[in-house]
Design an enzyme around this catalytic site. Structure first.
Site, PDB file in Angstrom:
ATOM      1  N   GLU A 116    -151.053 -41.588  -1.064  1.00  0.00           N
ATOM      2  CA  GLU A 116    -152.392 -41.944  -1.747  1.00  0.00           C
ATOM      3  C   GLU A 116    -152.495 -41.013  -3.051  1.00  0.00           C
ATOM      4  OE1 GLU A 116    -153.840 -44.300  -1.144  1.00  0.00           O
ATOM      5  OE2 GLU A 116    -153.779 -44.892   1.140  1.00  0.00           O
ATOM      6  N   HIS A 139    -159.539 -37.386   1.544  1.00  0.00           N
ATOM      7  CA  HIS A 139    -159.774 -38.596   2.275  1.00  0.00           C
ATOM      8  C   HIS A 139    -159.648 -38.564   3.848  1.00  0.00           C
ATOM      9  CE1 HIS A 139    -158.934 -43.132   3.282  1.00  0.00           C
ATOM     10  NE2 HIS A 139    -157.575 -42.771   3.419  1.00  0.00           N
ATOM     11  N   GLU A 169    -182.125 -35.269   5.313  1.00  0.00           N
ATOM     12  CA  GLU A 169    -181.573 -34.475   4.109  1.00  0.00           C
ATOM     13  C   GLU A 169    -180.197 -35.245   3.376  1.00  0.00           C
ATOM     14  OE1 GLU A 169    -180.745 -30.555   5.624  1.00  0.00           O
ATOM     15  OE2 GLU A 169    -182.625 -30.452   6.303  1.00  0.00           O
ATOM     16  N   HIS A 210    -161.459 -49.193   5.593  1.00  0.00           N
ATOM     17  CA  HIS A 210    -160.385 -48.315   5.836  1.00  0.00           C
ATOM     18  C   HIS A 210    -160.798 -46.595   6.155  1.00  0.00           C
ATOM     19  CE1 HIS A 210    -156.396 -46.667   3.833  1.00  0.00           C
ATOM     20  NE2 HIS A 210    -157.236 -45.717   4.380  1.00  0.00           N
TER      21      HIS A 210
HETATM   22  P1  13P Z   1    -150.340 -40.443   4.097  1.00  0.00           P
HETATM   23  O1  13P Z   1    -149.674 -40.299   5.405  1.00  0.00           O
HETATM   24  O2  13P Z   1    -149.398 -41.291   3.098  1.00  0.00           O
HETATM   25  O3  13P Z   1    -151.093 -39.209   3.576  1.00  0.00           O
HETATM   26  O4  13P Z   1    -151.505 -41.895   4.366  1.00  0.00           O
HETATM   27  C1  13P Z   1    -152.440 -41.641   5.011  1.00  0.00           C
HETATM   28  C2  13P Z   1    -153.483 -42.622   4.940  1.00  0.00           C
HETATM   29  O5  13P Z   1    -154.781 -42.221   5.252  1.00  0.00           O
HETATM   30  C3  13P Z   1    -153.320 -43.744   4.057  1.00  0.00           C
HETATM   31  O6  13P Z   1    -154.753 -44.157   3.268  1.00  0.00           O
HETATM   32 ZN    ZN Z   2    -156.260 -43.837   4.975  1.00  0.00          ZN
END
Ligand code: 13P
Ligand code: ZN
Length: 271
Positions: A116, A139, A169, A210
Site C-alpha cells: 500500500e 492503515h 467526544e 476493507h
Molecule cells: P501489506 O502486507 O502489503 O502491508 O498489505 C496489508 C494490507 O492491509 C493491504 O491493504
Molecule cells: Zn488492508
C-alpha cells in the site's frame, strides 16, 4: 553511531504495531504504517550514504525526494514487529529520480515495503500540503468499523454523522469527519490516488469493506483518531439492532464543537 534498534522511532513502530495487533485491528499481515522521519534524527543511527539496495516505487514520488520514512514491510505480521523489527520494518529514502526507494535499513530477509505504499506516500503528499507537520499515515482493519461498513450507507455525511452521534467526544476528535471510498482493489496506484484526494479534506478515510486510513502529526494522534472511530463504530454495532431511545442531537453536537472551538463540517449536520 547509535544502535538503530534503540531509536525512538523504531520503538514507536514496535509499540504501535503491537498495540494494534492486540486490539484485533491487524490480523495476519493486515495493516501498514509509514512514518516520516527527520534526516538529522536518522543520521544518529545510520550512515545515510550507505544504500543497502534500491526498490522501484512504481509511481511518481518526486514531491518527496530525499524524504526518509520508516515503513512496515509487505506480508509482514504486526504481531511480529516487536520481536523482529529488522525483518518486518524498513527505512527508505525517496531517491533523486523520484521513482525509487533507497533502502537504508531493514527488510533484512530481502522483502520490501507494504503493497500500500502508493496510498501511504500519496496521502503523505496530500496531508503535507495542508499540514506541514503531518508525519504519520496508518492503515488497519478495525473490527467494528469494518462491520459497520456492511450495515450502514457508505456515504461520508451519513457515516460521519452516525459516528458523531455514538460518543460525545467524536465531533471534537474528528471535527473534519470521515471520508469514505467505495470498495476498490487494494494495493494499486488508483486506490492510492483516490485516498490522497480524500486526504486533502479528511484525516480519516474509510476504504469500503476493507478498513481505514488515518493521518496525523504523531503516532498517538493518528492512533487516537482511528481508536475513536472504532469505539464509535463499536457502540453503533452494539445498538444498531435495538430501538434507539436516546441520541445526541445535532444542536448538542454544535454546542460541543463551539465549546471546544473546533472547525467542524457543518454540512454534515442536519440543522
Ligand atoms: P501489506 O502486507 O502489503 O502491508 O498489505 C496489508 C494490507 O492491509 C493491504 O491493504
Ligand atoms: Zn488492508
Amino acid at each position: 553511531m547509535k544502535n538503530i534498534l534503540n531509536a525512538p522511532f523504531v520503538e514507536e513502530m514496535k509499540k504501535t504495531t503491537a498495540n494494534m495487533y492486540r486490539l484485533g485491528w491487524d490480523e495476519r499481515n493486515g495493516g501498514n504504517i509509514s512514518y516520516l522521519l527527520d534526516e538529522s534524527e536518522v543520521a544518529e543511527y545510520l550512515d545515510l550514504t550507505h544504500v543497502v539496495r534500491t526498490i522501484p516505487t512504481g509511481f511518481d514520488t518526486a514531491a518527496l525526494i530525499g524524504k526518509i520514512f520508516i515503513v512496515t514491510g509487505t506480508g509482514k505480521y504486526f504481531k511480529n514487529v516487536e520481536s523482529d523489527p529488522a525483518n518486518n520494518l524498513g527505512i527508505i529514502r525517496i531517491g533523486e529520480d523520484g521513482t525509487t526507494a533507497e533502502l537504508l535499513w531493514g527488510y533484512e530477509d530481502g522483502s520490501r515495503f507494504t503493497s500500500e505504499l502508493p496510498a501511504h506516500l500519496m496521502s503523505h503528499m496530500a496531508r503535507l500540503a495542508v499540514d506541514p507537520e503531518n508525519r504519520v499515515v496508518m492503515h488497519c482493519h478495525p473490527t467494528h468499523t469494518l462491520a459497520m461498513n456492511y450495515v450502514h450507507e457508505l456515504n461520508e455525511k451519513k457515516f460521519t454523522h452516525t459516528l458523531w452521534e455514538m460518543c460525545t467526544e467524536c465531533i471534537v476528535v474528528f471535527p473534519d469527519g470521515v471520508g469514505v471510498l467505495p470498495w476498490m482493489l487494494c494495493g494499486t496506484n488508483s486506490i492510492g490516488e483516490a485516498t490522497a484526494e480524500k486526504m486533502k479534506e479528511f484525516r480519516l478515510v474509510i476504504w469500503g469493506m476493507h478498513g481505514i486510513y488515518g493521518a496525523g502529526k504523531t503516532m498517538d494522534e493518528t492512533f487516537g483518531l482511528i481508536e475513536t472511530v472504532e469505539k464509535a463504530a463499536q457502540i453503533y454495532m452494539l445498538t444498531a439492532h435495538l430501538p434507539r431511545i436516546n441520541t445526541i442531537k445535532d444542536k448538542e453536537l454544535v454546542e460541543l464543537a463551539e465549546f471546544f472551538e473546533v472547525e467542524y463540517r457543518k454540512d454534515f449536520l442536519n440543522l
